[in-house]
Design an enzyme around this catalytic site. Structure first.
Site, PDB file in Angstrom:
ATOM      1  N   HIS A 143       0.846  -1.190   0.000  1.00 22.92           N
ATOM      2  CA  HIS A 143       0.000   0.000   0.000  1.00 22.92           C
ATOM      3  C   HIS A 143       0.881   1.240   0.000  1.00 22.92           C
ATOM      4  O   HIS A 143       1.786   1.379   0.829  1.00 22.92           O
ATOM      5  CB  HIS A 143      -0.899   0.021   1.223  1.00 22.92           C
ATOM      6  N   LYS A 164      -0.167  11.192   1.290  1.00 21.11           N
ATOM      7  CA  LYS A 164       0.672  10.556   0.275  1.00 21.11           C
ATOM      8  C   LYS A 164       0.293  11.003  -1.137  1.00 21.11           C
ATOM      9  O   LYS A 164       1.152  11.376  -1.942  1.00 21.11           O
ATOM     10  CB  LYS A 164       0.557   9.024   0.381  1.00 21.11           C
ATOM     11  N   ASP A 182      -1.778   3.600  -4.761  1.00 27.47           N
ATOM     12  CA  ASP A 182      -2.597   2.743  -3.914  1.00 27.47           C
ATOM     13  C   ASP A 182      -2.079   1.317  -3.788  1.00 27.47           C
ATOM     14  O   ASP A 182      -1.948   0.806  -2.680  1.00 27.47           O
ATOM     15  CB  ASP A 182      -4.050   2.724  -4.390  1.00 27.47           C
TER      16      ASP A 182
END
Length: 314
Positions: A143, A164, A182
């Site tokens: 992730h 992020k 992602d």
């Protein structure tokens, strides 16, 4: 399309480039390239004739056929028997070689497919090794957001909502490139090398809270995205309180390592706080990592200067 880890899938994926053709009827059942014992590398999967440590894909070129023709009849028969008794996934004849009838007899008896190619044996081995190294590499999904920053692959990690994607968007606007958002996929393509890429479904997309899903390629152009990159640095974004910030080593920073698929990857923790220019900090962290790769460490340099200054004052 057949899965690439089967012989049929291999022929479908790379067969046209190597001009592979079936010399025996294609097997009705899927033929796995990896043996049940596992633990094979791309080098043990494909190679020239080898009866001592047999490859899963045995390639016979002009040199191998010349060697076989020089053997006595008993030695020739024994070598062919050993070749097929090892149960290779397939035997590939290079340079448009026409196999002797004995090969077809053993192939039918053992259920071993025979393939032919117009390419030379060295080209077949090189291309198949490269292809299988990537296609059969050990993989995992992590992730985060994977970027190319100043030529290095950088993985941004951190808790949900830490920023992020916003940082990734700012880096893209500054000329750096997106690889995956992602769910980057990491593959171990060499003993100490991880290559990151993006699942096809998510390619070019970046989700930014409040803006939704953005198509980076359509918005910033072809130069804003990249299909894959070697992972060189992990940057973990984390919110700190004052005590947490004070606990960070001011000389060494927060440099550590994280192990993924058995590969140790340098990792730094980037404190997230209001007013900090995270894009500049990230670029600086990458530049500092480039210096470390080249053998320079500013912390060590400062310690050496202090040691020399103390020594000269005595």
């Amino acid at each position: 399309m057949n899965p690439v880890h089967s012989l049929q899938g291999l022929v479908e994926h790379i067969g046209p480039r190597l001009k592979l053709r079936w010399l025996t009827p294609p097997p009705a059942q899927s033929c796995p390239l990896l043996s049940e014992q596992g633990g094979q590398t791309a080098q043990s999967l494909v190679g020239s004739l080898n009866c001592i440590h047999p490859n899963r894909l045995q390639v016979l070129g002009e040199a191998e056929m010349l060697h076989l023709s020089d053997l006595s009849k008993p030695a020739y028969d024994e070598t062919i028997e050993r070749l097929f008794s090892a149960r290779p996934a397939a035997v590939i004849f290079a340079s448009d070689i026409t196999p002797d009838p004995v090969f077809f007899a053993y192939a039918e008896r053992t259920g071993t497919p025979l393939l032919g190619s117009a390419a030379r044996d060295a080209e077949i081995v090189d291309r198949l090794q490269y292809f299988l190294t990537h296609a059969l590499a050990e993989r995992t999904t992590v992730h985060g957001v994977l970027l190319e920053v100043l030529g290095l692959g950088v993985l941004l990690t951190g808790d949900a909502g830490v920023g992020k994607s916003e940082l990734a968007l700012e880096m893209i606007a500054r000329g750096h490139r997106l690889i995956a958002d992602d769910a980057p996929e990491l593959a171990r393509i060499a003993p100490e090398v991880l290559e990151g890429s993006c699942p096809a479904l998510l390619r070019d997309f970046l989700e930014v809270r409040g803006l939704g899903v953005l198509n980076v390629r359509a918005m910033f152009g072809e130069g804003a995205v990249r299909q894959h990159e070697t992972l060189n640095l992990i940057v973990h974004m984390r919110s700190f309180d004052n005590d947490g910030l004070a606990s960070i080593d001011r000389l060494r920073g927060s440099l550590s390592t994280r192990t993924i698929l058995g590969v140790a990857v340098p990792e730094i923790t980037l404190p997230v706080a209001p007013g900090r220019n995270l894009a500049v900090l990230l670029e600086t962290a990458v530049r500092n990592q480039i210096l470390r790769i080249r053998g320079y460490d500013a912390g060590v340099d400062l310690e050496d200067r202090q040691a020399r200054a103390i020594a000269s004052s005595r």
